[in-house]
Design a protein around this motif. Sequence first.
Motif, short mmCIF file in Angstrom:
data_model
loop_
_atom_site.label_atom_id
_atom_site.label_comp_id
_atom_site.label_asym_id
_atom_site.label_seq_id
_atom_site.Cartn_x
_atom_site.Cartn_y
_atom_site.Cartn_z
N GLN B 125 9.46 46.10 10.20
CA GLN B 125 10.40 45.40 11.08
C GLN B 125 10.19 43.90 11.05
O GLN B 125 11.14 43.13 11.11
CB GLN B 125 10.22 45.91 12.51
CG GLN B 125 10.59 47.37 12.64
CD GLN B 125 11.04 47.71 14.03
OE1 GLN B 125 10.46 47.20 15.00
NE2 GLN B 125 12.05 48.54 14.15
N ILE B 126 8.94 43.50 10.97
CA ILE B 126 8.65 42.07 11.08
C ILE B 126 8.96 41.33 9.79
O ILE B 126 9.48 40.22 9.80
CB ILE B 126 7.17 41.85 11.51
CG1 ILE B 126 6.98 42.44 12.90
CG2 ILE B 126 6.84 40.37 11.52
CD1 ILE B 126 5.57 42.38 13.39
N GLU B 127 8.66 41.97 8.65
CA GLU B 127 8.87 41.33 7.35
C GLU B 127 10.27 40.73 7.21
O GLU B 127 10.39 39.53 6.89
CB GLU B 127 8.61 42.32 6.21
CG GLU B 127 7.15 42.61 5.94
CD GLU B 127 6.50 41.60 5.02
OE1 GLU B 127 7.21 40.70 4.54
OE2 GLU B 127 5.27 41.70 4.79
N PRO B 128 11.34 41.49 7.45
CA PRO B 128 12.68 40.90 7.30
C PRO B 128 12.94 39.76 8.29
O PRO B 128 13.63 38.79 7.95
CB PRO B 128 13.63 42.07 7.55
CG PRO B 128 12.82 43.15 8.13
CD PRO B 128 11.41 42.92 7.72
N LEU B 129 12.38 39.87 9.49
CA LEU B 129 12.58 38.79 10.47
C LEU B 129 11.92 37.51 10.00
O LEU B 129 12.44 36.41 10.15
CB LEU B 129 12.01 39.20 11.83
CG LEU B 129 12.75 40.35 12.51
CD1 LEU B 129 12.09 40.68 13.83
CD2 LEU B 129 14.21 40.00 12.73
N LYS B 130 10.74 37.68 9.41
CA LYS B 130 10.03 36.52 8.87
C LYS B 130 10.87 35.85 7.78
O LYS B 130 11.00 34.63 7.73
CB LYS B 130 8.69 36.98 8.32
CG LYS B 130 7.88 35.88 7.67
CD LYS B 130 6.75 36.46 6.86
CE LYS B 130 6.49 35.61 5.64
NZ LYS B 130 5.73 36.34 4.64
N ARG B 131 11.47 36.68 6.95
CA ARG B 131 12.31 36.16 5.88
C ARG B 131 13.49 35.38 6.44
O ARG B 131 13.93 34.38 5.88
CB ARG B 131 12.80 37.34 5.03
CG ARG B 131 13.54 36.98 3.77
CD ARG B 131 12.63 36.50 2.66
NE ARG B 131 11.72 37.53 2.18
CZ ARG B 131 12.04 38.43 1.27
NH1 ARG B 131 13.24 38.45 0.73
NH2 ARG B 131 11.16 39.33 0.88
N LEU B 132 13.98 35.85 7.60
CA LEU B 132 15.13 35.20 8.24
C LEU B 132 14.76 33.81 8.74
O LEU B 132 15.59 32.90 8.79
CB LEU B 132 15.59 36.08 9.41
CG LEU B 132 17.06 36.05 9.79
CD1 LEU B 132 17.94 36.32 8.58
CD2 LEU B 132 17.33 37.08 10.86
N GLY B 133 13.49 33.65 9.13
CA GLY B 133 12.98 32.34 9.50
C GLY B 133 13.37 31.86 10.88
O GLY B 133 13.34 30.67 11.16
N ILE B 134 13.76 32.72 11.79
CA ILE B 134 14.10 32.31 13.16
C ILE B 134 13.02 32.85 14.09
O ILE B 134 12.73 34.04 14.07
CB ILE B 134 15.46 32.89 13.59
CG1 ILE B 134 16.54 32.46 12.57
CG2 ILE B 134 15.82 32.44 15.00
CD1 ILE B 134 17.86 33.14 12.78
N PRO B 135 12.41 32.03 14.90
CA PRO B 135 11.35 32.49 15.81
C PRO B 135 11.87 33.59 16.74
O PRO B 135 13.02 33.58 17.14
CB PRO B 135 10.97 31.24 16.59
CG PRO B 135 11.42 30.11 15.76
CD PRO B 135 12.62 30.58 14.99
N ALA B 136 10.95 34.50 17.13
CA ALA B 136 11.34 35.66 17.91
C ALA B 136 11.98 35.28 19.25
O ALA B 136 12.94 35.90 19.69
CB ALA B 136 10.12 36.54 18.15
#
Lengths: 76, 676
Positions: B125-136
Amino acid sequence: MVEDALAKGLIAVGAGLAVGLAGIGAGLGESGIGAAAVGATAEDRGFFGLGILFTVIPETIVIFGLVIAFILMFAF
Amino acid sequence: MLKPERMVKISVVGPKEKLAETADLLHRLNLVHIEEPEESEYFRIGEPHPEASVVSRALVQMRSFISHLKLDPTKIVPRRKFRESEIEAQLKEKLDEYQQLIGERIEYLRSVDEKIASLEEQLNQIEPLKRLGIPAKLLKGYKTLSVFVGFVKEDPTEKFAQVTSDFEVFSTEYEKELVVAVFVKAEYGDEFLRILQECGYREIQVPDVEDFEAKISEIQKEIESLKARKEQVEKEIEEVKVKEAETLLAIEEYLSSQMDKYELPLRTLVSKYSFVLVGYIPAKSFNEFKAKMDSNGVAVEVLDEEGEPPTKLSNPVGVRNFELLTTTFGIPRYKEIDPTVFIAIFFPIFFGMMLGDIGYGLLVTVLSLYLKRVFKTEGWQRMLNIGVYAGVMSIVFGFIYGECFGPFIVPGEYEPYQIHFIGSQLEHLYEFHHGHPIFDRVEEMGVKILLFATILIGIAKILFGFALGFYNVYVEHGFKEAVLEKLSWILGVLGLAMIIFGFAYNVGVFYQLGVGPDPGNVPPLPLPGLMEGWQAGLNMYYIAALPLLVIWFILFVMGEVPKMGAMGVILAVELLTWFGQIMSYARLLAIGLSSVYIAFVINFIGMKIIDPVGISIPILGAIILIIGHVGNLILGILDPGLQSLRLHYVEFFTKFFEGGGRLYEPFGRIKRFIEE
């Protein structure tokens, strides 16, 4: 001389046809039996021996073809 | 040999309180094949020992450990054996110990696996969010905005634009899919969700994470440490396995034996005060058995033989391996002839006749001997022993045929060294026979002789099969049946054989083989009406066939018509089947010849590349030789093996062997890890 060679060639072709066509026939026969035998063996291992027996029954046809081929080659 | 071992039917009767002791004794003797009982008015099937459920639970536990450790009792040769009393004394203790040493560790491993799986899911779940580059924290917690974060299969931006222009989409590619974060006013939320779903939307739950990078490395570190821990525990279990293998298996064996004994009452009839047990034991062990039971205070009596005794095959050591092939076809019935000894004699000979090659035979033998050291189970051992016999016979026939990885002499203008990589050496080897094989099966005369010989073998084998069948029917149904059912066919096949000989005589086979006069130019088959001058074709064989076939037909009609009615006469066509089966033995020649020619072609191509007119490529030639011969060897094991088996199953066994017996399975077990 030419006729002799021709006859020899035709005999060879005939022998080839005898074995080849018999082989195709036996193969066609065996395919169905073999598939069914494998299915039956999967259900019950004890069927294995009988399964082999059924599967190879059509093979005799090829031997007939082969015997005919030998007779063609040797007797003529 | 030839007959299964003689059995006697016995009953074991005693007072009920002796049952446990008797079970113990019977189990130790490992002799009685117990028949399943039938209840009657006074006798009911007994109940298992009260301890049975406890033992069964322990047994299940032990077996689960053994299966988890992948211990195969057939592959382990015990370094030491345990005494029963020894195991009994420490059983409880050991069970607890194993629960701790193995059971708990297995549990632990399972929980570690679960943890790792859940951590990996977080990572996913986190990997794609990291790729997106927007803080949680920017991805959630708005009051007037709807936010969607997740995977989509196609870009939804255009569809969004048709609804409103007031939105924001961030997207990036991640493993062939698109990760998107969509921000839009809350009022458009439902509409946008619908569009996203059309695009194959899968939501990602945004976790409360400050820094994706840090979190990912944290999770990865945790997974790594868990994996290291797992490896450590696995190593510990492995250590236990090495150290305790025998003990584990001995306990399992002990518990299984215990279980057998405790469950014996289920195969016994009991009344209020007594028990009865019915079964079979080999006749030769009866006296000893009775004496032992008498001293135990239990009565043994011989019963009348009704029903069929179980079959215990008894063959000498070498022949015993071939029981595998017999029982694959069927288990002989008690009164039938056990054909194992015939298959033991003929299977390797047929195999050798077909494969017939020193090199291949040597490889088959060596391979079988090697595999015997790897596969220790009884079935494999027997099969590989058969492989050794077959391989040795191939070497013998290979020497006769003069073949070693193919022939060194073939028809045509070839020198041995041109067509075989060790052709000159082979020619040298056969100097005692003028450089020729003892029997050359590739040249025309050899083929003719072998073809005729195989048909002779076929006739002999089929007649022999019917003779055995005659005996079986005679024992089971009497002389008259045997004559009508089997002797008639013997005569019929003899008649056929005479016709085959007559035909062979007329086409000059005997003359060419040098065992008969020249028949001259005569019709091969003397068919009146069909052939001109058929009288000339008559010879002594045809004349001998006539009475044989007449007697056969009379006997056949006498046998079939009472059973089948007048239609039974049509079954006489079956005689042609036997003709087919006699011809079928020609495969002894045919299968072999095909593999000879494949070997020849491989050698020929290989030699042409190694020693050509132009450029020589020895390595390529060697590769072709090796691959070719390996392939031919595989065919050469499979085909002769199956065909030789088939000649027994189809052409031989069907003449006398019915099968359908039950194997003798005595109560008790052969102990491998416990000593008596």
